[in-house]
Motif scaffolding. Structure first.
Motif, mmCIF file in Angstrom:
data_model
loop_
_atom_site.group_PDB
_atom_site.id
_atom_site.type_symbol
_atom_site.label_atom_id
_atom_site.label_comp_id
_atom_site.label_asym_id
_atom_site.label_seq_id
_atom_site.Cartn_x
_atom_site.Cartn_y
_atom_site.Cartn_z
ATOM 1 N N ILE A 20 -6.417 -11.775 -47.422
ATOM 2 C CA ILE A 20 -7.417 -12.849 -47.261
ATOM 3 C C ILE A 20 -9.023 -12.003 -47.206
ATOM 4 O O ILE A 20 -9.757 -12.441 -48.080
ATOM 5 C CB ILE A 20 -7.454 -13.684 -46.011
ATOM 6 C CG1 ILE A 20 -8.583 -14.754 -46.140
ATOM 7 C CG2 ILE A 20 -7.257 -13.106 -44.798
ATOM 8 C CD1 ILE A 20 -8.705 -15.399 -47.434
ATOM 9 N N LEU A 21 -8.999 -11.095 -46.405
ATOM 10 C CA LEU A 21 -10.490 -10.342 -46.310
ATOM 11 C C LEU A 21 -10.707 -9.655 -47.589
ATOM 12 O O LEU A 21 -11.747 -9.558 -47.874
ATOM 13 C CB LEU A 21 -10.341 -9.678 -45.149
ATOM 14 C CG LEU A 21 -10.763 -10.806 -43.806
ATOM 15 C CD1 LEU A 21 -10.719 -9.588 -42.475
ATOM 16 C CD2 LEU A 21 -12.047 -11.419 -43.542
ATOM 17 N N SER A 22 -9.864 -8.827 -47.908
ATOM 18 C CA SER A 22 -9.700 -7.858 -49.145
ATOM 19 C C SER A 22 -10.146 -8.706 -50.447
ATOM 20 O O SER A 22 -11.169 -8.632 -50.997
ATOM 21 C CB SER A 22 -8.438 -7.058 -49.319
ATOM 22 O OG SER A 22 -8.061 -6.302 -48.409
ATOM 23 N N LEU A 23 -9.472 -10.109 -50.410
ATOM 24 C CA LEU A 23 -9.869 -10.722 -51.780
ATOM 25 C C LEU A 23 -11.056 -11.452 -51.653
ATOM 26 O O LEU A 23 -11.879 -11.446 -52.579
ATOM 27 C CB LEU A 23 -8.652 -11.674 -52.159
ATOM 28 C CG LEU A 23 -7.386 -11.214 -52.444
ATOM 29 C CD1 LEU A 23 -6.137 -12.145 -52.241
ATOM 30 C CD2 LEU A 23 -7.474 -10.697 -53.858
ATOM 31 N N ILE B 257 -13.202 -0.851 -46.909
ATOM 32 C CA ILE B 257 -11.755 -0.790 -46.325
ATOM 33 C C ILE B 257 -11.543 -2.036 -45.443
ATOM 34 O O ILE B 257 -12.230 -2.203 -44.474
ATOM 35 C CB ILE B 257 -11.540 0.470 -45.354
ATOM 36 C CG1 ILE B 257 -11.662 1.745 -46.251
ATOM 37 C CG2 ILE B 257 -10.135 0.396 -44.476
ATOM 38 C CD1 ILE B 257 -11.379 3.086 -45.674
ATOM 39 N N ASP B 258 -10.426 -2.588 -45.699
ATOM 40 C CA ASP B 258 -9.866 -3.675 -44.736
ATOM 41 C C ASP B 258 -8.979 -3.045 -44.062
ATOM 42 O O ASP B 258 -7.798 -2.880 -44.363
ATOM 43 C CB ASP B 258 -9.279 -4.801 -45.801
ATOM 44 C CG ASP B 258 -8.801 -6.067 -44.964
ATOM 45 O OD1 ASP B 258 -8.829 -6.108 -43.890
ATOM 46 O OD2 ASP B 258 -8.286 -7.005 -45.624
ATOM 47 N N ILE B 259 -9.014 -3.080 -42.701
ATOM 48 C CA ILE B 259 -8.109 -2.781 -41.642
ATOM 49 C C ILE B 259 -7.316 -3.920 -41.251
ATOM 50 O O ILE B 259 -7.618 -4.756 -40.439
ATOM 51 C CB ILE B 259 -8.667 -1.816 -40.511
ATOM 52 C CG1 ILE B 259 -9.679 -0.702 -41.104
ATOM 53 C CG2 ILE B 259 -7.853 -1.469 -39.224
ATOM 54 C CD1 ILE B 259 -10.364 -0.126 -39.870
ATOM 55 N N SER C 169 -10.654 -15.644 -40.326
ATOM 56 C CA SER C 169 -11.017 -14.527 -41.438
ATOM 57 C C SER C 169 -11.872 -15.037 -42.356
ATOM 58 O O SER C 169 -12.918 -14.421 -42.960
ATOM 59 C CB SER C 169 -9.759 -14.480 -42.227
ATOM 60 O OG SER C 169 -8.723 -13.759 -41.458
ATOM 61 N N ILE C 170 -11.965 -16.423 -42.600
ATOM 62 C CA ILE C 170 -12.968 -17.179 -43.454
ATOM 63 C C ILE C 170 -14.359 -17.108 -42.924
ATOM 64 O O ILE C 170 -15.462 -16.534 -43.732
ATOM 65 C CB ILE C 170 -12.684 -18.600 -43.818
ATOM 66 C CG1 ILE C 170 -11.343 -18.675 -44.515
ATOM 67 C CG2 ILE C 170 -13.830 -19.246 -44.618
ATOM 68 C CD1 ILE C 170 -11.095 -18.088 -45.790
ATOM 69 N N TYR D 8 -9.844 -0.881 -50.152
ATOM 70 C CA TYR D 8 -8.703 -0.140 -49.851
ATOM 71 C C TYR D 8 -8.308 -1.158 -48.588
ATOM 72 O O TYR D 8 -8.891 -1.356 -47.794
ATOM 73 C CB TYR D 8 -8.894 1.096 -49.270
ATOM 74 C CG TYR D 8 -9.393 2.281 -50.140
ATOM 75 C CD1 TYR D 8 -8.503 2.959 -51.008
ATOM 76 C CD2 TYR D 8 -10.834 2.207 -50.317
ATOM 77 C CE1 TYR D 8 -9.095 3.955 -52.151
ATOM 78 C CE2 TYR D 8 -11.196 3.180 -51.279
ATOM 79 C CZ TYR D 8 -10.220 3.976 -51.996
ATOM 80 O OH TYR D 8 -10.868 5.067 -53.124
ATOM 81 N N SER D 9 -7.127 -1.652 -48.665
ATOM 82 C CA SER D 9 -6.268 -2.529 -48.190
ATOM 83 C C SER D 9 -4.965 -1.936 -47.076
ATOM 84 O O SER D 9 -4.324 -1.565 -47.503
ATOM 85 C CB SER D 9 -5.849 -3.925 -48.842
ATOM 86 O OG SER D 9 -6.669 -4.455 -49.378
#
Length: 233
Positions: free
Chosen positions: A51-54, A43-45, A27-28, A66-67
């Protein structure tokens, strides 16, 4: 037991509950690979605990995220992480991706670290939360690309990390999203890739850029300089 994990190169933290899947280097690497313009929508699917949204929200100064997370406990943890960091521009949607009715041609970017394996793959961990995160039980590649083709603006981008062995399946399902940028990730030099980072662009012209592979560990089993830079070390 709960602790707070620091998100690299940010001033943000995430709550990590023991025995619960948190986030890994994949993810990082994806958050760093994804390049977004400021003040856009994302949008984070399969957002997990966020982690990806933040990270994306912080790195790219986004106006709205949008998570989407189908698992109730993960969505609850994501909301707690937003509260910890006093963020109100990320909206958590605890629902099945296939139930959502976003407007067409509405979103600038989508990012996803989806389940890597087909349903029924031989994974020793039988915990339901882990299996949903790693097997295509609740969501598959077809679902992701069908949704992305609908909601992304023209020339909007989808960023994804996956397993190289799924590349044929990925490209087959991509529809009007053209693969434009690709980067393989190796554990060590001269070893076969363990991940592939991809950027798709909606209704793009043909042409694909291969970036230099990223190597995670050096000969001493320490992070390489590139990975240390991504981690802000």
């Amino acid at each position: 037991m709960e602790k707070l994990d620091y998100i690299p190169k940010t001033n943000l933290y995430m709550k990590h509950v023991d025995k619960s899947y948190s986030f890994g280097i994949d993810s990082i690497l994806l958050a760093n690979f994804a390049k977004m313009k400021k003040h856009k929508t994302l949008i984070d699917i399969g957002a997990g605990s966020g982690i990806l949204s933040l990270a994306s929200f912080y790195y790219y100064n986004l106006d709205k995220v949008y998570s989407i997370e189908i698992q109730k406990e993960k969505a609850k943890l994501l909301k707690e992480n937003l509260k910890i960091n006093s963020i109100d521009k990320i909206e958590v949607i605890n629902d099945d991706l296939n139930n959502l009715n976003f407007k067409e041609n509405f979103i600038d970017y989508i990012i996803t670290n989806p389940p890597y394996y087909k349903k029924g793959a031989n994974i020793k961990n039988k915990d339901e939360e882990f299996l949903i995160s790693r097997q295509e039980i609740k969501m598959n590649l077809s679902d992701i690309f069908k949704f992305s083709n609908k909601v992304l603006k023209d020339k909007g981008k989808l960023f994804m990390i996956h397993k190289p062995e799924r590349l044929v399946d990925i490209i087959k399902e991509s529809g009007n999203l053209k693969l434009k940028r690709i980067k393989f990730v190796q554990s060590k030099t001269f070893e076969k890739p363990v991940f592939v980072l991809m950027e798709f662009v909606k209704n793009a012209n043909d042409g694909l850029k291969f970036e230099n592979p990223l190597v995670i560990y050096d000969e001493n089993n320490k992070y390489t300089k590139e990975v240390n830079d991504i981690n802000g070390l």
